[in-house]
Design a protein around this motif. Structure first.
Motif, mmCIF file in Angstrom:
data_model
loop_
_atom_site.group_PDB
_atom_site.id
_atom_site.type_symbol
_atom_site.label_atom_id
_atom_site.label_comp_id
_atom_site.label_asym_id
_atom_site.label_seq_id
_atom_site.Cartn_x
_atom_site.Cartn_y
_atom_site.Cartn_z
ATOM 1 N N ILE A 129 47.825 -6.811 9.632
ATOM 2 C CA ILE A 129 48.625 -7.447 10.667
ATOM 3 C C ILE A 129 48.744 -8.951 10.442
ATOM 4 O O ILE A 129 49.425 -9.641 11.171
ATOM 5 C CB ILE A 129 48.049 -7.156 12.071
ATOM 6 N N HIS A 130 48.046 -9.474 9.429
ATOM 7 C CA HIS A 130 48.247 -10.884 9.078
ATOM 8 C C HIS A 130 47.833 -11.159 7.644
ATOM 9 O O HIS A 130 47.452 -10.245 6.920
ATOM 10 C CB HIS A 130 47.522 -11.825 10.043
ATOM 11 N N GLY A 131 47.915 -12.420 7.233
ATOM 12 C CA GLY A 131 47.608 -12.804 5.855
ATOM 13 C C GLY A 131 48.882 -13.030 5.063
ATOM 14 O O GLY A 131 49.981 -12.654 5.490
ATOM 15 N N LEU A 132 48.749 -13.668 3.885
ATOM 16 C CA LEU A 132 49.925 -14.000 3.074
ATOM 17 C C LEU A 132 50.650 -12.743 2.584
ATOM 18 O O LEU A 132 51.869 -12.715 2.478
ATOM 19 C CB LEU A 132 49.516 -14.861 1.875
ATOM 20 N N GLY A 133 49.876 -11.692 2.309
ATOM 21 C CA GLY A 133 50.474 -10.432 1.862
ATOM 22 C C GLY A 133 51.353 -9.831 2.943
ATOM 23 O O GLY A 133 52.450 -9.325 2.670
ATOM 24 N N HIS A 134 50.867 -9.911 4.174
ATOM 25 C CA HIS A 134 51.660 -9.400 5.282
ATOM 26 C C HIS A 134 52.919 -10.233 5.475
ATOM 27 O O HIS A 134 53.980 -9.717 5.813
ATOM 28 C CB HIS A 134 50.824 -9.381 6.568
ATOM 29 N N LEU A 135 52.772 -11.539 5.247
ATOM 30 C CA LEU A 135 53.910 -12.456 5.343
ATOM 31 C C LEU A 135 54.995 -12.044 4.350
ATOM 32 O O LEU A 135 56.192 -12.023 4.665
ATOM 33 C CB LEU A 135 53.423 -13.870 5.020
ATOM 34 N N ILE A 136 54.561 -11.699 3.124
ATOM 35 C CA ILE A 136 55.508 -11.254 2.106
ATOM 36 C C ILE A 136 56.160 -9.938 2.544
ATOM 37 O O ILE A 136 57.379 -9.768 2.453
ATOM 38 C CB ILE A 136 54.807 -11.084 0.728
ATOM 39 N N ALA A 137 55.333 -9.010 3.030
ATOM 40 C CA ALA A 137 55.861 -7.711 3.461
ATOM 41 C C ALA A 137 56.885 -7.902 4.575
ATOM 42 O O ALA A 137 57.945 -7.268 4.595
ATOM 43 C CB ALA A 137 54.709 -6.818 3.931
ATOM 44 N N PHE A 138 56.577 -8.817 5.495
ATOM 45 C CA PHE A 138 57.469 -9.088 6.622
ATOM 46 C C PHE A 138 58.787 -9.693 6.136
ATOM 47 O O PHE A 138 59.875 -9.275 6.540
ATOM 48 C CB PHE A 138 56.767 -10.032 7.604
ATOM 49 N N ALA A 139 58.677 -10.672 5.208
ATOM 50 C CA ALA A 139 59.872 -11.317 4.657
ATOM 51 C C ALA A 139 60.734 -10.296 3.926
ATOM 52 O O ALA A 139 61.967 -10.306 4.034
ATOM 53 C CB ALA A 139 59.465 -12.456 3.707
ATOM 54 N N GLN A 140 60.048 -9.398 3.194
ATOM 55 C CA GLN A 140 60.771 -8.350 2.471
ATOM 56 C C GLN A 140 61.519 -7.467 3.457
ATOM 57 O O GLN A 140 62.702 -7.146 3.261
ATOM 58 C CB GLN A 140 59.775 -7.518 1.663
ATOM 59 N N GLY A 141 60.855 -7.119 4.563
ATOM 60 C CA GLY A 141 61.450 -6.245 5.569
ATOM 61 C C GLY A 141 62.669 -6.858 6.234
ATOM 62 O O GLY A 141 63.567 -6.142 6.686
ATOM 63 N N THR A 142 62.708 -8.184 6.291
ATOM 64 C CA THR A 142 63.852 -8.843 6.936
ATOM 65 C C THR A 142 64.813 -9.426 5.898
ATOM 66 O O THR A 142 65.630 -10.280 6.225
ATOM 67 C CB THR A 142 63.356 -9.986 7.855
#
Lengths: 283, 282
Positions: free
Chosen positions: A226-239
């Protein structure tokens, strides 16, 4: 005559120093020029729509993204918090992996029977593509920190283990014989001869294995968190936020470079006895 | 003064005490990776008296170094008996010094750390070990280099460090495996003289392995000539040159030349045999 020769030699040395300095300056200028050309052409190609900015992003936008994350915050909360979480996972996995790798490497390197019995299993375990373990760790350990630490650990462990094992095997037999003749018992041979001797191998593995620790943490976050740089990447990828993916990548690169710098400093501190590399200059 | 020391330390062969080192019919066989049995040493008998300096010379690959590993306890004999101070060798001897052929200094230890290592391994407190190491570093002429690492030393200095490292534990038995073979000729002669001087102040029995007959005669009380591999004793020669000796000058002594001629007569066939074999093996 002699003083003349000396003067000529001194001149030669001074000229060589200038040559070295000029060379260093040239390298620096070329490095900066390389970055300017690469980023500049990316920016221009993107602005002129030669490459699609939607898919390829734009350096200025990436910079802006990092600025916004740092000042306003990321979709997951403050940027520093994400960096801290990822670093904590990577460092914990790295520390435990290095420790276990050294202990197992020394044990298997020194105790022949152990190496013969466990050898095939370790090879088998090493042949599993370890990133898929990430899924299992998330099932076992949940979305929080432990599953990321576990993934970073398995990635780091094998690199350090194989290097430590090899380092132990490479120790000169006569050096060990010498220590035994001087009165060293088995434990003293391990701690005072084999370990320092294998240290060059072990430290060489730290350079690559910190990178692996970071991969473990980020991929773990990518798979489920639910957080961390990896999640940030996953979130950016999703959007479909290309600039966001690049921004997170850039931050990870900075972290990796910083760690590399620290490991090199540690290396120089631990291995003071190694001959310093001399850059020879032709006069 | 040197004469006084040397006459004091001489122990007459067969003075009643058990020999320092005894090998009786000793053999060493190895199993090669291809499964064959390789005999390095065969029916080797030699006894070294207390305080005696014995050199073993022989052609390359005749098993000279193997004799040292049997005496030291680093490797067990395949057959025969090996005794040190009357006791059969079953483990690495406690009162043993071993100077290896190659460079076996610990690259991560300074001269001080290297020389004091033997005492530290044996549980001597750091301060005392360093004090005694400092004396030995001075004895081998390396004062001022205590904090240098091996890579900062010349070949000769590294050998001095290795000598001090071996001698600091006051070994009764000193084994030396071609210790000076990697040094240049001048340094080598200096080191040989220095070795004799250091040895004269100890009571150690020395077994010195070399392929250099001149070195063997110049240093030793007796020279043992080995046959080409599998090695066994071909002849043992008494070297009746007076001590103290100066290695750099003794080579011109007429008695030295005589001895050299006698022993070389015997050694030559083995060297030629070994050379022919090496050639035919490619």
């Amino acid at each position: 005559m002699a003083s003349l020769a000396h003067a000529a030699l001194d001149e030669g040395v001074a000229a060589a120093r200038i040559k070295v300095r000029r060379h260093k300056q040239l390298v620096m200028v070329l490095r900066i020029a390389f970055a300017v050309v690469m980023l500049g052409s990316w920016e221009i190609l993107s602005r002129t729509k030669t490459i699609d900015p939607f898919f390829f992003g734009r350096p200025s936008e990436i910079g802006h993204k990092i600025w916004v994350w740092a000042t306003v915050g990321t979709p997951d909360g403050p940027l520093w918090e994400q960096v801290r979480i990822t670093m904590e996972e990577a460092l914990l996995g790295f520390g435990i992996g290095v420790g276990a790798g050294i202990v197992f490497g020394l044990a298997l390197g020194r105790i022949r029977l152990l190496a013969e019995v466990l050898g095939p299993y370790i090879k088998a375990a090493n042949s599993i593509p370890r990133v898929v373990l990430g899924s299992i760790f998330i099932i076992w350990l949940g979305l929080g920190l432990p599953s990321k630490v576990a993934l970073a650990f398995v990635l780091v462990f094998f690199v350090v283990f194989f290097n430590a094992f090899q380092g132990v095997r490479e120790v000169n037999e006569d050096v060990i014989a010498n220590a035994r003749i001087l009165g060293a018992n088995r434990r003293q041979v391990t701690t005072q001869v084999v370990l320092p001797s294998a240290l060059t191998w072990i430290i060489a593995s730290l350079h690559t294995s910190f990178g692996f620790a970071l991969v473990g943490a980020v991929v773990g976050e990518f798979i489920g968190s639910i957080h961390g740089l990896g999640h940030l990447i996953a979130f950016a990828q999703g959007t479909f936020d290309t600039n966001g993916v690049f921004a997170a990548m850039f931050i990870l690169a900075v972290i990796a470079l910083g760690a590399e710098f620290l490991i090199t400093a540690l290396e120089n501190r631990l291995i003071t006895w190694r001959p310093s590399r001399r850059d020879e200059v032709a006069l | 003064m040197e004469t006084a020391i040397s006459s004091e330390r001489v122990t007459a062969p067969g003075s009643g005490a058990t020999p320092a080192i005894e090998l009786v019919g000793a053999a060493k066989r190895f199993r090669t990776p291809s499964g064959d049995v390789y005999t390095a040493l065969h029916d080797f008998s030699l006894s070294v008296h207390r305080g005696e300096f014995v050199s073993i010379v022989g052609p390359t690959g005749c098993g000279k170094s193997t004799t040292l590993s049997l005496i030291s306890g680093l490797a067990p004999a395949s057959a025969g008996e090996v005794r040190v101070m009357g006791e059969p060798v079953t483990a690495i001897g406690k009162q043993l010094g071993y100077v290896f052929q190659g460079d076996v200094l610990f690259p991560w230890k300074s001269v001080m750390g290297t020389v004091s290592a033997g005492l530290r391994f044996r549980g001597v407190a750091k301060r005392e070990a360093q004090e005694r190491a400092r004396e030995w570093i001075a004895k081998v002429g390396l004062s001022g280099f205590e904090d240098h690492y091996p890579h900062q030393l010349s070949g000769g200095m590294r050998k001095r460090t290795a000598l001090a490292q071996s001698l600091i534990t006051s070994p009764e038995i000193l084994l030396m495996d071609e210790p000076f073979s990697a040094l240049d000729v001048q340094t080598r002669t200096l080191m040989e003289d220095e070795l004799l001087e250091l040895w004269s102040s100890t009571s150690a029995s020395v077994v010195f392995v070399t392929h250099d007959l001149e070195e063997a005669i110049a240093l030793s009380d007796r020279v043992c000539v080995m046959t080409a591999g599998p090695g066994t004793v071909k002849g043992i020669y008494d070297i009746d040159l007076p001590r103290p000796r100066h290695v750099s000058e003794i080579r011109f002594d007429t008695r030295f030349v005589e001895l050299y001629r006698d022993i070389w007569e015997n050694l030559r066939d083995e060297v030629l045999l070994s050379y022919e074999r090496a050639k035919s093996n490619g």
